[in-house]
Structure formats: C-alpha cells, structure tokens
Design a protein around this motif. Structure first.
Motif, PDB file in Angstrom:
ATOM      1  N   PHE A  23      15.242 -29.278  -0.625  1.00  0.00           N
ATOM      2  CA  PHE A  23      15.190 -29.483  -2.073  1.00  0.00           C
ATOM      3  C   PHE A  23      14.558 -28.267  -2.749  1.00  0.00           C
ATOM      4  N   LEU A  24      13.462 -27.778  -2.166  1.00  0.00           N
ATOM      5  CA  LEU A  24      12.789 -26.613  -2.762  1.00  0.00           C
ATOM      6  C   LEU A  24      13.707 -25.395  -2.754  1.00  0.00           C
ATOM      7  N   GLU A  25      14.485 -25.250  -1.684  1.00  0.00           N
ATOM      8  CA  GLU A  25      15.373 -24.086  -1.568  1.00  0.00           C
ATOM      9  C   GLU A  25      16.579 -24.171  -2.495  1.00  0.00           C
ATOM     10  N   ASN A  26      17.113 -25.376  -2.707  1.00  0.00           N
ATOM     11  CA  ASN A  26      18.409 -25.497  -3.385  1.00  0.00           C
ATOM     12  C   ASN A  26      18.380 -26.123  -4.772  1.00  0.00           C
ATOM     13  N   CYS A  27      17.365 -26.867  -5.096  1.00  0.00           N
ATOM     14  CA  CYS A  27      17.398 -27.681  -6.310  1.00  0.00           C
ATOM     15  C   CYS A  27      16.214 -27.451  -7.246  1.00  0.00           C
ATOM     16  N   ALA A  28      15.068 -27.076  -6.677  1.00  0.00           N
ATOM     17  CA  ALA A  28      13.824 -27.067  -7.461  1.00  0.00           C
ATOM     18  C   ALA A  28      13.825 -26.005  -8.550  1.00  0.00           C
ATOM     19  N   GLU A  29      14.617 -24.955  -8.349  1.00  0.00           N
ATOM     20  CA  GLU A  29      14.742 -23.907  -9.363  1.00  0.00           C
ATOM     21  C   GLU A  29      15.099 -24.535 -10.721  1.00  0.00           C
ATOM     22  N   CYS A  30      15.957 -25.533 -10.699  1.00  0.00           N
ATOM     23  CA  CYS A  30      16.327 -26.209 -11.944  1.00  0.00           C
ATOM     24  C   CYS A  30      15.561 -27.522 -12.140  1.00  0.00           C
ATOM     25  N   HIS A  31      15.590 -28.374 -11.144  1.00  0.00           N
ATOM     26  CA  HIS A  31      15.006 -29.718 -11.327  1.00  0.00           C
ATOM     27  C   HIS A  31      13.490 -29.748 -11.113  1.00  0.00           C
ATOM     28  N   GLN A  32      12.897 -28.613 -10.688  1.00  0.00           N
ATOM     29  CA  GLN A  32      11.451 -28.451 -10.470  1.00  0.00           C
ATOM     30  C   GLN A  32      10.966 -29.218  -9.238  1.00  0.00           C
ATOM     31  N   ALA A  33       9.937 -28.655  -8.605  1.00  0.00           N
ATOM     32  CA  ALA A  33       9.422 -29.220  -7.350  1.00  0.00           C
ATOM     33  C   ALA A  33       8.949 -30.666  -7.519  1.00  0.00           C
ATOM     34  N   ASP A  34       8.484 -31.014  -8.721  1.00  0.00           N
ATOM     35  CA  ASP A  34       7.991 -32.380  -8.939  1.00  0.00           C
ATOM     36  C   ASP A  34       9.096 -33.335  -9.396  1.00  0.00           C
ATOM     37  N   GLY A  35      10.358 -32.828  -9.425  1.00  0.00           N
ATOM     38  CA  GLY A  35      11.488 -33.690  -9.781  1.00  0.00           C
ATOM     39  C   GLY A  35      11.550 -34.050 -11.251  1.00  0.00           C
ATOM     40  N   ASN A  36      10.714 -33.434 -12.065  1.00  0.00           N
ATOM     41  CA  ASN A  36      10.695 -33.798 -13.486  1.00  0.00           C
ATOM     42  C   ASN A  36      11.636 -32.977 -14.364  1.00  0.00           C
ATOM     43  N   GLY A  37      12.306 -31.973 -13.753  1.00  0.00           N
ATOM     44  CA  GLY A  37      13.238 -31.170 -14.528  1.00  0.00           C
ATOM     45  C   GLY A  37      12.544 -30.421 -15.651  1.00  0.00           C
ATOM     46  N   LEU A  38      13.352 -29.913 -16.585  1.00  0.00           N
ATOM     47  CA  LEU A  38      12.818 -29.233 -17.765  1.00  0.00           C
ATOM     48  C   LEU A  38      13.447 -29.911 -18.976  1.00  0.00           C
ATOM     49  N   ALA A  39      12.617 -30.346 -19.889  1.00  0.00           N
ATOM     50  CA  ALA A  39      13.088 -31.114 -21.044  1.00  0.00           C
ATOM     51  C   ALA A  39      14.271 -30.440 -21.728  1.00  0.00           C
ATOM     52  N   ASN A  40      15.310 -31.201 -21.973  1.00  0.00           N
ATOM     53  CA  ASN A  40      16.514 -30.772 -22.679  1.00  0.00           C
ATOM     54  C   ASN A  40      17.349 -29.720 -21.953  1.00  0.00           C
ATOM     55  N   ILE A  41      16.985 -29.358 -20.722  1.00  0.00           N
ATOM     56  CA  ILE A  41      17.780 -28.364 -19.986  1.00  0.00           C
ATOM     57  C   ILE A  41      18.241 -28.952 -18.656  1.00  0.00           C
ATOM     58  N   TYR A  42      17.273 -29.308 -17.830  1.00  0.00           N
ATOM     59  CA  TYR A  42      17.578 -29.869 -16.515  1.00  0.00           C
ATOM     60  C   TYR A  42      17.027 -31.277 -16.425  1.00  0.00           C
ATOM     61  N   PRO A  43      17.902 -32.259 -16.181  1.00  0.00           N
ATOM     62  CA  PRO A  43      17.439 -33.652 -16.157  1.00  0.00           C
ATOM     63  C   PRO A  43      16.429 -33.910 -15.037  1.00  0.00           C
ATOM     64  N   ALA A  44      15.493 -34.809 -15.297  1.00  0.00           N
ATOM     65  CA  ALA A  44      14.544 -35.250 -14.271  1.00  0.00           C
ATOM     66  C   ALA A  44      15.297 -36.054 -13.220  1.00  0.00           C
ATOM     67  N   LEU A  45      14.955 -35.851 -11.960  1.00  0.00           N
ATOM     68  CA  LEU A  45      15.503 -36.686 -10.888  1.00  0.00           C
ATOM     69  C   LEU A  45      14.517 -37.808 -10.562  1.00  0.00           C
TER      70      LEU A  45
END
Ligand code: HEC
Length: 109
Positions: A23-45
């Motif tokens: 997850f850290l290697e492939n997804c966290a760049e957008c969805h963030q390591a804590d899974g909360n995403g970035l408001a209005n850009i990347y949805p929280a998982l």
C-alpha cells in the motif's frame, strides 16, 4: 484444527505486513499512509463505503482504474492486488472478508 487456526493467523499477519508495504509503495502517494486521502483530491479509503462494501468492487477499481487513478492490472501481480485489497479492507477500522488472487485473476478475463 490447530493447524487451520495457525494457518489463518499466519496469513492474517502476512496480509498486515505485506499489505501495508504494498500500500505504501503503490497507493499512499495519493490516498496517504493513514488512508485518509487528501480533501477534494484523493478520496479517503478509511471508512469508505466502497472499500468496506465488497472486495470485488475494490478489485474492479484497481483493475480498470478510475478518473485520475491508473489501472494496476498487469503492473502488480494478482497476489499483490489481493493482498492490498485485503489490507485496505481491514486497516484503519475498516473490516471486510478476504478476496483471493484467483478471484482477481478471473475478474481480468
Ligand atoms: C495517482 C493517484 C492515485 C493512486 C496512486 C491510487 N489512487 Fe485510488 N483513487 C485516486 C482517485 C483520484 C480516486 C477517485 C477517482 C474518481 O472517483 O474519479 C481514487 C479512488 C479509489 C477508490 C474508490 C474509493 C471510493 O470511495 O469511491 C479506491 C478503493 C482506491 N482508489 C484504491 C486505491 C488503491 C488500493 C491504490 C493502490 C493500489 C490506489 N487507489 C492508488 C487516486 C489514486
């Protein structure tokens, strides 16, 4: 019985460790390591109805891609896709049953 219990504990630990790494290697760049995403850009998982809903729906997002999100089909193995899905469906307070690499494979046909 004990062997079955041991096997499932072992695979749970493997999902937790490999899944977090993948997850850290492939997804966290957008969805963030804590899974909360970035408001209005990347949805929280974390807490996402899609993520908690069905492993197959999450798999289809990863296989097809969505909006700005690339497809991971072909770039990550079926095993690793399954491990990532099982991780995000059971991290940050989410809880969902496991999907297998075989199911991931059959969805790509
Ligand atoms: C380049 C940035 C980026 C990367 C990398 C990325 N995503 Fe996404 N993801 C997005 C965006 C943007 C959306 C929303 C797309 C839309 O609905 O238009 C999204 C949507 C999703 C959704 C649907 C969430 C919902 O509530 O609708 C899931 C699940 C998801 N991503 C999981 C992952 C996983 C797991 C990975 C790693 C394998 C990953 N994403 C990698 C950007 C990214």
């Amino acid at each position: 019985m004990l062997a079955i219990l041991f096997a499932s504990v072992t695979s749970f630990v493997a999902v937790a460790e490999n899944g977090e790494q993948l997850f850290l290697e492939n997804c966290a760049e957008c969805h963030q390591a804590d899974g909360n995403g970035l408001a209005n850009i990347y949805p929280a998982l974390a807490g996402s109805e899609v993520v908690k809903g069905s492993g197959v729906d999450v798999a289809l997002v990863l296989i097809i891609g969505r909006g700005e999100m690339p497809s991971f089909s072909g770039s990550i193995s079926d095993e690793d896709i399954a491990t990532i899905i099982n991780y995000v469906r059971n991290a940050w307070g989410n809880s969902g049953d496991f999907i297998s690499a075989k199911t991931i494979n059959s969805l790509q046909k």
